[in-house]
Design a protein around this motif. Structure first.
Motif, PDB file in Angstrom:
ATOM      1  N   ALA B   8       0.820  -1.213   0.000  1.00 28.21           N
ATOM      2  CA  ALA B   8       0.000   0.000   0.000  1.00 28.21           C
ATOM      3  C   ALA B   8       0.853   1.262   0.000  1.00 28.21           C
ATOM      4  O   ALA B   8       0.390   2.326  -0.424  1.00 28.21           O
ATOM      5  CB  ALA B   8      -0.924  -0.003   1.216  1.00 28.21           C
ATOM      6  N   ARG B   9       2.100   1.158   0.464  1.00 30.62           N
ATOM      7  CA  ARG B   9       2.967   2.335   0.546  1.00 30.62           C
ATOM      8  C   ARG B   9       3.741   2.610  -0.736  1.00 30.62           C
ATOM      9  O   ARG B   9       4.294   3.690  -0.905  1.00 30.62           O
ATOM     10  CB  ARG B   9       3.954   2.164   1.706  1.00 30.62           C
ATOM     11  N   LEU B  10       3.779   1.625  -1.644  1.00 31.72           N
ATOM     12  CA  LEU B  10       4.565   1.797  -2.868  1.00 31.72           C
ATOM     13  C   LEU B  10       3.852   2.731  -3.839  1.00 31.72           C
ATOM     14  O   LEU B  10       2.635   2.643  -4.027  1.00 31.72           O
ATOM     15  CB  LEU B  10       4.804   0.443  -3.546  1.00 31.72           C
ATOM     16  N   LYS B  11       4.643   3.611  -4.457  1.00 36.23           N
ATOM     17  CA  LYS B  11       4.101   4.508  -5.479  1.00 36.23           C
ATOM     18  C   LYS B  11       4.707   4.056  -6.805  1.00 36.23           C
ATOM     19  O   LYS B  11       5.888   4.265  -7.076  1.00 36.23           O
ATOM     20  CB  LYS B  11       4.499   5.948  -5.154  1.00 36.23           C
ATOM     21  N   ARG B  12       3.892   3.399  -7.631  1.00 31.84           N
ATOM     22  CA  ARG B  12       4.393   2.739  -8.823  1.00 31.84           C
ATOM     23  C   ARG B  12       4.269   3.624 -10.058  1.00 31.84           C
ATOM     24  O   ARG B  12       3.465   4.563 -10.092  1.00 31.84           O
ATOM     25  CB  ARG B  12       3.614   1.437  -9.050  1.00 31.84           C
ATOM     26  N   THR B  13       5.049   3.294 -11.095  1.00 32.43           N
ATOM     27  CA  THR B  13       4.889   3.956 -12.392  1.00 32.43           C
ATOM     28  C   THR B  13       3.556   3.506 -12.999  1.00 32.43           C
ATOM     29  O   THR B  13       2.925   2.570 -12.489  1.00 32.43           O
ATOM     30  CB  THR B  13       6.013   3.530 -13.350  1.00 32.43           C
ATOM     31  N   PRO B  14       3.122   4.157 -14.096  1.00 35.58           N
ATOM     32  CA  PRO B  14       1.872   3.728 -14.734  1.00 35.58           C
ATOM     33  C   PRO B  14       1.871   2.243 -15.142  1.00 35.58           C
ATOM     34  O   PRO B  14       0.793   1.645 -15.263  1.00 35.58           O
ATOM     35  CB  PRO B  14       1.777   4.636 -15.966  1.00 35.58           C
ATOM     36  N   ASP B  15       3.055   1.648 -15.344  1.00 39.10           N
ATOM     37  CA  ASP B  15       3.084   0.214 -15.666  1.00 39.10           C
ATOM     38  C   ASP B  15       3.355  -0.658 -14.448  1.00 39.10           C
ATOM     39  O   ASP B  15       3.783  -1.805 -14.564  1.00 39.10           O
ATOM     40  CB  ASP B  15       4.034  -0.100 -16.831  1.00 39.10           C
ATOM     41  N   GLY B  16       3.084  -0.125 -13.265  1.00 41.44           N
ATOM     42  CA  GLY B  16       3.059  -0.947 -12.056  1.00 41.44           C
ATOM     43  C   GLY B  16       4.416  -1.286 -11.456  1.00 41.44           C
ATOM     44  O   GLY B  16       4.536  -2.264 -10.720  1.00 41.44           O
ATOM     45  N   LEU B  17       5.439  -0.487 -11.754  1.00 47.90           N
ATOM     46  CA  LEU B  17       6.795  -0.818 -11.319  1.00 47.90           C
ATOM     47  C   LEU B  17       7.392   0.244 -10.398  1.00 47.90           C
ATOM     48  O   LEU B  17       6.961   1.408 -10.402  1.00 47.90           O
ATOM     49  CB  LEU B  17       7.698  -0.970 -12.546  1.00 47.90           C
ATOM     50  N   VAL B  18       8.383  -0.182  -9.617  1.00 46.57           N
ATOM     51  CA  VAL B  18       9.160   0.727  -8.768  1.00 46.57           C
ATOM     52  C   VAL B  18      10.634   0.568  -9.148  1.00 46.57           C
ATOM     53  O   VAL B  18      11.108  -0.560  -9.283  1.00 46.57           O
ATOM     54  CB  VAL B  18       8.973   0.396  -7.268  1.00 46.57           C
ATOM     55  N   PRO B  19      11.361   1.668  -9.346  1.00 47.23           N
ATOM     56  CA  PRO B  19      12.793   1.559  -9.666  1.00 47.23           C
ATOM     57  C   PRO B  19      13.589   1.144  -8.438  1.00 47.23           C
ATOM     58  O   PRO B  19      13.328   1.640  -7.333  1.00 47.23           O
ATOM     59  CB  PRO B  19      13.171   2.977 -10.108  1.00 47.23           C
ATOM     60  N   ALA B  20      14.557   0.250  -8.630  1.00 48.19           N
ATOM     61  CA  ALA B  20      15.434  -0.195  -7.553  1.00 48.19           C
ATOM     62  C   ALA B  20      16.866   0.171  -7.899  1.00 48.19           C
ATOM     63  O   ALA B  20      17.407  -0.279  -8.915  1.00 48.19           O
ATOM     64  CB  ALA B  20      15.315  -1.703  -7.362  1.00 48.19           C
ATOM     65  N   ILE B  21      17.461   1.022  -7.063  1.00 50.64           N
ATOM     66  CA  ILE B  21      18.867   1.408  -7.198  1.00 50.64           C
ATOM     67  C   ILE B  21      19.687   0.306  -6.534  1.00 50.64           C
ATOM     68  O   ILE B  21      19.389  -0.090  -5.396  1.00 50.64           O
ATOM     69  CB  ILE B  21      19.140   2.736  -6.465  1.00 50.64           C
ATOM     70  N   VAL B  22      20.705  -0.182  -7.208  1.00 52.13           N
ATOM     71  CA  VAL B  22      21.525  -1.263  -6.659  1.00 52.13           C
ATOM     72  C   VAL B  22      22.949  -0.756  -6.442  1.00 52.13           C
ATOM     73  O   VAL B  22      23.604  -0.305  -7.392  1.00 52.13           O
ATOM     74  CB  VAL B  22      21.517  -2.494  -7.586  1.00 52.13           C
ATOM     75  N   GLN B  23      23.388  -0.814  -5.210  1.00 53.03           N
ATOM     76  CA  GLN B  23      24.676  -0.239  -4.811  1.00 53.03           C
ATOM     77  C   GLN B  23      25.546  -1.296  -4.130  1.00 53.03           C
ATOM     78  O   GLN B  23      25.040  -2.100  -3.320  1.00 53.03           O
ATOM     79  CB  GLN B  23      24.416   0.913  -3.832  1.00 53.03           C
ATOM     80  N   GLN B  24      26.816  -1.318  -4.447  1.00 56.51           N
ATOM     81  CA  GLN B  24      27.759  -2.208  -3.762  1.00 56.51           C
ATOM     82  C   GLN B  24      27.886  -1.742  -2.317  1.00 56.51           C
ATOM     83  O   GLN B  24      28.206  -0.577  -2.062  1.00 56.51           O
ATOM     84  CB  GLN B  24      29.115  -2.193  -4.473  1.00 56.51           C
ATOM     85  N   HIS B  25      27.661  -2.659  -1.394  1.00 52.03           N
ATOM     86  CA  HIS B  25      27.475  -2.270   0.008  1.00 52.03           C
ATOM     87  C   HIS B  25      28.713  -1.664   0.649  1.00 52.03           C
ATOM     88  O   HIS B  25      28.618  -0.798   1.513  1.00 52.03           O
ATOM     89  CB  HIS B  25      27.012  -3.463   0.849  1.00 52.03           C
ATOM     90  N   ASP B  26      29.915  -2.090   0.239  1.00 51.85           N
ATOM     91  CA  ASP B  26      31.119  -1.633   0.920  1.00 51.85           C
ATOM     92  C   ASP B  26      31.846  -0.494   0.201  1.00 51.85           C
ATOM     93  O   ASP B  26      32.386   0.394   0.854  1.00 51.85           O
ATOM     94  CB  ASP B  26      32.087  -2.801   1.185  1.00 51.85           C
ATOM     95  N   THR B  27      31.807  -0.486  -1.121  1.00 47.60           N
ATOM     96  CA  THR B  27      32.512   0.553  -1.860  1.00 47.60           C
ATOM     97  C   THR B  27      31.624   1.740  -2.216  1.00 47.60           C
ATOM     98  O   THR B  27      32.128   2.809  -2.541  1.00 47.60           O
ATOM     99  CB  THR B  27      33.075   0.000  -3.186  1.00 47.60           C
ATOM    100  N   GLY B  28      30.320   1.539  -2.184  1.00 45.25           N
ATOM    101  CA  GLY B  28      29.395   2.608  -2.538  1.00 45.25           C
ATOM    102  C   GLY B  28      29.143   2.786  -4.028  1.00 45.25           C
ATOM    103  O   GLY B  28      28.361   3.649  -4.423  1.00 45.25           O
ATOM    104  N   GLU B  29      29.769   1.931  -4.857  1.00 44.37           N
ATOM    105  CA  GLU B  29      29.531   2.053  -6.307  1.00 44.37           C
ATOM    106  C   GLU B  29      28.043   1.868  -6.591  1.00 44.37           C
ATOM    107  O   GLU B  29      27.444   0.907  -6.100  1.00 44.37           O
ATOM    108  CB  GLU B  29      30.232   0.928  -7.084  1.00 44.37           C
ATOM    109  N   VAL B  30      27.475   2.759  -7.421  1.00 45.42           N
ATOM    110  CA  VAL B  30      26.117   2.515  -7.900  1.00 45.42           C
ATOM    111  C   VAL B  30      26.251   1.597  -9.118  1.00 45.42           C
ATOM    112  O   VAL B  30      26.863   1.970 -10.121  1.00 45.42           O
ATOM    113  CB  VAL B  30      25.400   3.819  -8.262  1.00 45.42           C
TER     114      VAL B  30
END
Lengths: 110, 110
Positions: B8-30
């Protein structure tokens, strides 16, 4: 206007937007994700200030124009399939409207 | 099924999706940005493997299932307005299908 070759490479959502990841250039903190239409990207590239599209207000906004928490843009990158931007910035104070440093500080799911 | 309160808290795009940013946990690289529907988020949270929705193929995919370049998920965060996720992961080898470490390595606009 946004360079036509660049505009042709963007893969937009159904509402004409591209997500922009905003990262602090030196510490690597991921500060926020905001949305850009073509004009917001053009203005970001030409002014060096993070400029985004507000879906709720239906208008462009410059980060920090009201709060003073400005973003000086150091670098802009487009991903391999044209559907995401990465901005490296120098963020003054907090990036989040809540006052938090990042928009991801408050809610850890896992 | 994804927890109803979270859904209920997710705000999706018109095609029902949420963007997920993926980052390396130790170096911070996106590393990349990929898209999640509710099921992809549920599987990511329960399996600890980055799981996404492919818009082009119309199906779920687990990062590394074909390439071996897997992602062990360390942390998942939801942003302040529910329209973006941040995953901190341990990425084996390159995150990009091109072989690059990140999907943002190839194309600098500014």
């Amino acid at each position: 206007m946004l360079d036509p070759d660049l505009a042709a490479r963007l893969k937009r959502t159904p509402d004409g937007l591209v997500p922009a990841i905003v990262q602090q250039h030196d510490t690597g903190e991921v500060l926020m994700l905001a949305w850009m239409n073509d004009e917001a990207l053009e203005r970001t590239l030409t002014t060096g200030q993070g400029t985004y599209w507000s879906r709720s207000r239906g208008e462009l906004w410059v980060k920090g124009a009201t709060s003073g928490h400005t973003q000086a843009v150091k670098e802009v990158r487009l991903d391999c399939d044209g559907d995401a931007l990465l901005l490296k910035v120098d963020q003054v104070d907090g990036a989040c409207h809540t006052g938090d440093r990042t928009c991801f500080d408050a809610d850890q799911l896992l």
